[in-house]
Design a protein around this motif. Structure first.
Motif, PDB file in Angstrom:
ATOM      1  N   THR A 345       4.051  55.542  85.560  1.00 31.12           N
ATOM      2  CA  THR A 345       4.940  55.009  86.595  1.00 31.12           C
ATOM      3  C   THR A 345       4.990  53.485  86.598  1.00 31.12           C
ATOM      4  OG1 THR A 345       3.100  55.241  88.161  1.00 31.12           O
ATOM      5  CG2 THR A 345       4.757  56.997  88.109  1.00 31.12           C
ATOM      6  N   LEU A 349       8.666  52.246  87.016  1.00 30.47           N
ATOM      7  CA  LEU A 349       9.082  51.465  88.182  1.00 30.47           C
ATOM      8  C   LEU A 349       9.490  50.049  87.799  1.00 30.47           C
ATOM      9  CD1 LEU A 349       6.472  52.681  90.842  1.00 30.47           C
ATOM     10  CD2 LEU A 349       8.826  53.431  90.513  1.00 30.47           C
ATOM     11  N   SER A 352      13.106  50.329  87.146  1.00 33.90           N
ATOM     12  CA  SER A 352      13.951  50.958  88.164  1.00 33.90           C
ATOM     13  C   SER A 352      14.792  49.910  88.886  1.00 33.90           C
ATOM     14  CB  SER A 352      13.084  51.719  89.169  1.00 33.90           C
ATOM     15  OG  SER A 352      12.378  52.763  88.526  1.00 33.90           O
ATOM     16  N   VAL A 355      12.879  49.441  94.076  1.00 35.51           N
ATOM     17  CA  VAL A 355      11.489  49.857  94.247  1.00 35.51           C
ATOM     18  C   VAL A 355      11.024  49.418  95.634  1.00 35.51           C
ATOM     19  CG1 VAL A 355       9.102  49.626  93.433  1.00 35.51           C
ATOM     20  CG2 VAL A 355      10.982  49.674  91.779  1.00 35.51           C
ATOM     21  N   ARG A 471       4.152  53.557  96.025  1.00 31.66           N
ATOM     22  CA  ARG A 471       5.358  52.907  95.482  1.00 31.66           C
ATOM     23  C   ARG A 471       6.316  53.990  95.014  1.00 31.66           C
ATOM     24  NH1 ARG A 471       5.541  48.579  91.183  1.00 31.66           N
ATOM     25  NH2 ARG A 471       4.264  50.017  89.916  1.00 31.66           N
ATOM     26  N   GLY A 473      10.477  54.383  93.253  1.00 31.03           N
ATOM     27  CA  GLY A 473      11.658  53.706  92.731  1.00 31.03           C
ATOM     28  C   GLY A 473      12.793  54.672  92.483  1.00 31.03           C
TER      29      GLY A 473
END
Length: 950
Positions: A345, A349, A352, A355, A471, A473
């Motif tokens: 990730t 992320l 992305s 986020v 987190r 995203g």
């Protein structure tokens, strides 16, 4: 002691009695003359279970001193309102409209409602709710709405606008009761005050029964240097003071932490504290005396020599650098469960489009039941230590206590008393252990232990607090790309079911969505708070606190309506859950489609009704829960054909108020439909381990599914045995004459339909079926004070077919009430300030909306009995986050740490006005997330087998 003779007119008859005017309350006197429909709960006037009508006014008899009651006062108790053969309309309405769940509060409510209708025969719903609020009638089961429904329907009869027949259940013409509002079998005894709960059974124990009083030192962490019982043992009526030295076994509750990554074995909890005190409610001694009053007086004379130690009152404190071990030899963070799905990730992320990240906290939530812990123990006719209490897991004392008590296996018997609710707290075998230890230390003398509400609140476990960092995203179209989270449960002083708890975060965070890439870790650790235990939606409520909030945050960041954002990301056929397995069902878009018009109406209503002084908002959350305890879940029941043609069902489906009795009834009737039985021909023998097979704990939404499938299995065996070659059925006499057994064991097991979680990856499919729910909350935030009021709740759910409408809807209303409390007010800190309902943030009827809408949208269930699965845990899974999201929608502020009390909401609004945001810093949970995950990947372990996902 100066006593007083008093005459009272009780339920129309003058009766003379003698009492102590300085000590006796009206409740004491009424119960002493046998009117045990007057229940005792909090004993502080906060719950109303003791309500009676005194000279035309509703009073709480537990706080009404008898010295303040004049001679010949007219008093009406539940026994004077109606009898089983001559019910009052209120009693019948309580039965018919779902006013009875656990039933402990029912007599007090019915008496209070009678007082209302005597004064106001045509109240509005708002007036009914306000009456219950000002008279402090408290209910934790029903969510208030069924109670108000019952009052309104009974009032029609009392005004002559309806008849008793109109408000009495009638079976359909075909006789089928599955999927109807058939009343609970136990309801009649409960509405007439004749159901004996633990404290009532205490009054009916034989002569020679000893009363117990516990000694709790009231410290969170201390070394026990000495206990001086000499003064206490000299007190009048005292037989013995029991300490850990009187226990012949290991003095440990043996409930293993069944996970290969656990650094704790689960054997750290003493029955009676011996070397250390680990939390405020620990018990260091128990006094046995001839009366409860004398036992309590002597308990105050036990002298403790304690060396107080630094107390770590949160998980964060306990894992901070330099913290010492709470349990010697076990790290304070003792369990980690990883989750790997898809790509890393960190990379996902980084690429992305949007986020968000946040840190979240939910407090320790108290169950706030009305009936405190009451337990009896004695030696039965077969030489077993027989324990009576309100357990929701009769199996647990059988498998966890024998070594600790010094007993051979098989010498413990457990019986569930009629139970004044639990919601999970009574799964712990701790009070069973105390009572059993005392009867053994007293050479088999029968004992009874009634805890005060404050003692019970300190002694019992709570929903574990949690801390998390997350987190998430998405791409420019709103599709979630990755999710990472570091999640810690503050499990308090003991490990009880820690592995089960940890698994919830890595199974249900992000539940209902298609999330291709996940990296996560669930941790569990000690603190000196009370221990974490089962509570409806065990572990899931904490997971959704994080995941359903961050979904809302990401929707806001991407500029997409939170409904549409969820809809875009809902799992469709072919998508996998975060454990990399297909979902069992895919009802997500169907549920949201049904919610959509309600959401649009709520948004328009909020916009129209918002003012500068009171902001309105709407929030959403998706939830759900597993059904069954996981791999190797097992249930047994038995069905017996009786001589008179009736059927007896034997099981240990513990009834905490959720409907174990009516669930058994409808499943048995449906399984035997071809016999054309009237449902009243089915008899229930339940919850005695000496008489009934092991059906398993009443938790994890498992009972309806597991007991139901076992019932179908038993019914097939019985029907096959009864069936003749011509298709007719043998009678009992014919079965006996032909040497055919009349009783059959039904069995169901999940071993072949589940896959355990891999301890190295989190990949697995531990339960065979799920329930699903989407929640909508409408709130009003008062700008000047920050006070939030929930004005409406809506829930669209899928539990398959419904077996008992009354039981299912009752669980829904109650669960939503708990969710509102979890969101706004309820908390528990392990000290003497959190000793009562009010101090823990209990919400009364005026605080809960009357506008609660429920809708079932069932999807097929392949393995479920008659297409039905359990419901209660899913119903309490995420409604609280809908409330938090609604606050954000109304006031533009997000509350990251629950509960969202007025001071927090006001502070957040004030910070926003200054261009700031109040949010917690990223929590240090014991190590860096990815360092921990890398270590796990480099050091794989072997699975310990299916027990780890119980």
């Amino acid at each position: 002691m100066a006593l007083r003779k008093i005459w009272l007119n009780l339920n129309g008859a003058d009766r003379m009695m003698v009492c102590d005017p300085e000590k006796d309350t009206l409740a004491d006197v009424l119960r002493r003359v046998g009117l045990t429909g007057v229940k005792l709960g909090c004993k502080t006037g906060q719950c109303g279970v003791c309500s009676v009508i005194l000279e035309g006014e509703v009073v709480r008899s537990c706080i009404k001193k008898i010295k303040d009651v004049p001679d010949f006062s007219k008093i009406v108790t539940i026994e004077g309102i109606g009898t089983p053969t001559n019910l009052h309309p209120l009693q019948q309405a309580w039965i018919t409209y779902g006013g009875v769940q656990c039933g402990f509060c029912s007599p007090g409510f019915i008496v209070s409602a009678k007082g209302l209708l005597d004064q106001n025969p045509n109240p509005t719903r708002e007036e009914v709710r306000h009456w219950f609020t000002v008279h402090r009638n408290a209910c934790r089961c029903t969510g208030w709405k069924p109670l108000v429904d019952a009052v309104m329907e009974a009032a029609k009869v009392m005004r002559g606008e309806a008849t008793m027949e109109d408000i009495t259940f009638k079976a359909p013409p075909d006789g089928r009761i599955y999927g109807t509002n058939v009343p609970r079998p136990a309801a009649l005894a409960k509405v007439t005050g004749l159901c004996d709960y633990g404290d009532d059974i205490k009054l009916k124990m034989p002569p020679g029964t000893l009363h117990l009083a516990i000694v709790q030192p009231g410290l969170n962490h201390a070394v026990i240097k000495g206990i001086d019982c000499s003064e206490a043992e000299k007190m009048p009526g005292v037989v013995k003071v029991i300490t850990s030295k009187d226990i012949k076994g290991t003095n440990r509750i043996m409930l293993p932490v069944a996970h290969p990554r656990s650094k704790a074995d689960g054997f750290e909890r003493p029955i009676i504290a011996d070397t250390k005190v680990f939390r405020y409610g620990d018990v260091v001694a128990v006094v046995a005396a001839e009366t409860e009053e004398r036992a309590r007086a002597a308990a105050k004379k036990v002298k403790l020599d304690l060396e107080e130690l630094p107390a770590y009152m949160s998980y964060l404190d306990a894992v901070a650098p330099g913290a010492t071990e709470i349990h010697e030899g076990i790290p304070n963070e003792y369990l980690r469960m990883p989750l790997f799905k898809g790509e890393d990730t960190r990379d996902v992320l980084a690429e992305s489009d949007y986020v968000v990240e946040g840190s979240f906290y939910s407090t320790s939530q108290p169950h706030l039941i009305m009936e405190p812990d009451v337990t009896q123990a004695y030696i039965d006719e077969d030489g077993n230590v027989c324990i009576h209490n309100k357990t929701l897991a009769l199996l647990f004392p059988l498998i966890t206590l024998a070594p600790g008590l010094g007993l051979p296996d098989g010498k413990i018997r457990v019986i569930e008393n009629p139970t004044g609710a639990s919601f999970g707290s009574s799964i712990s075998p701790a009070s069973s252990a105390l009572a059993a230890a005392c009867t053994l230390a007293l050479d088999g003398a029968p004992v009874t232990l009634t805890m005060s509400y404050a003692e019970h609140n300190a002694f019992s476990g709570k929903r574990a607090a949690h801390y998390s960092n997350a987190r998430m995203g998405c791409d420019k179209n709103g599709k979630i790309t990755g999710f990472e989270f570091d999640f810690a449960y503050d499990h308090g002083a003991y490990t009880e079911m820690a592995a089960i708890l940890a698994s919830k975060a890595i199974r249900f965070a992000g539940f209902s969505y298609n999330i291709p890439n996940v990296r996560a870790l669930a941790r569990v650790g000690f603190s000196n708070q009370t221990f974490g235990t089962a509570y409806r939606s065990y572990g899931n409520s904490q997971a959704y606190t994080m995941s359903e909030a961050i979904v809302d945050m990401l929707a806001e960041k991407a500029g997409i309506d939170p409904f549409e954002f969820r809809y875009i990301n809902l799992a469709r056929p072919g998508d996998t859950n975060i454990n990399s397995y297909p979902f069992k069902e895919y009802p997500f878009t169907t549920l949201m489609d049904r919610l959509r018009p309600l959401y649009e109406e709520a948004k328009a209503r909020a916009e129209a009704q918002s003012t500068p002084e009171k902001k309105r908002g709407v929030g959403l959350a998706f939830g759900g829960y597993n059904v069954t305890g996981g791999p190797a879940d097992h249930a047994e029941v038995a069905l017996e054909l009786n001589e008179d043609g009736t059927i007896t069902h034997y099981n240990t489906w513990e009834d905490q108020g959720q409907g174990g009795d009516v669930g058994t009834l409808v499943l048995t009737h449906e399984s035997l439909r071809e016999l054309n039985l009237d449902y009243r021909q089915i008899k229930l023998v339940q919850n005695d381990t000496a008489q009934c097979p092991q059906t398993g704990p009443a938790g994890a939404n498992r009972s309806h599914y597991m007991a139901g499938n076992a019932t179908i299995n038993a019914a097939k065996k019985l029907l096959n045995a009864m069936r003749k070659d011509d298709g007719t059925y043998r009678t009992h006499a014919e079965m006996v004459a032909e040497g055919i057994p009349t009783k059959y064991l039904g069995v169901f097991d999940t071993t072949d339909i589940t896959v355990d979680l891999d301890p190295n990856t989190g990949v697995g499919d531990p339960t065979p079926v799920y329930n699903y729910a989407v929640f909508l909350a409408e709130v009003e935030v008062e700008v000047a004070t920050g006070k939030t009021k929930v004005v409406a709740m809506k829930m669209i759910y899928d539990i398959g077919a419904i077996g008992s409408i009354q039981a299912v809807e009752g669980q829904a209303y109650g669960a939503l009430t708990h969710s509102i409390g979890f969101a706004l007010s309820e908390k528990y800190i392990d000290n003497n300030k959190y000793s009562s309902l009010v101090r823990c943030g209990f919400l009364y009827a005026d605080d809960i909306p009357d506008d609660i809408y429920l809708e079932s949208v069932p999807s097929p269930r392949k393995t479920a009995p008659f297409g039905s699965v359990g419901c209660c845990e899913g119903f309490q899974s995420a409604g609280h986050v809908a409330v938090i999201n609604a606050i954000n929608n109304a006031a533009g502020v997000r509350i990251y740490d629950l509960p969202a009390t007025p001071d927090k909401v006001k502070a957040a609004m004030e910070a926003k006005a200054q261009g700031k945001e109040l949010k917690p810093e990223k929590y240090f949970l014991g190590s860096d997330l990815f360092e921990a995950l890398d270590d796990i990947a480099e050091n794989p372990v072997e699975s310990t087998g299916p027990d780890m996902a119980l």
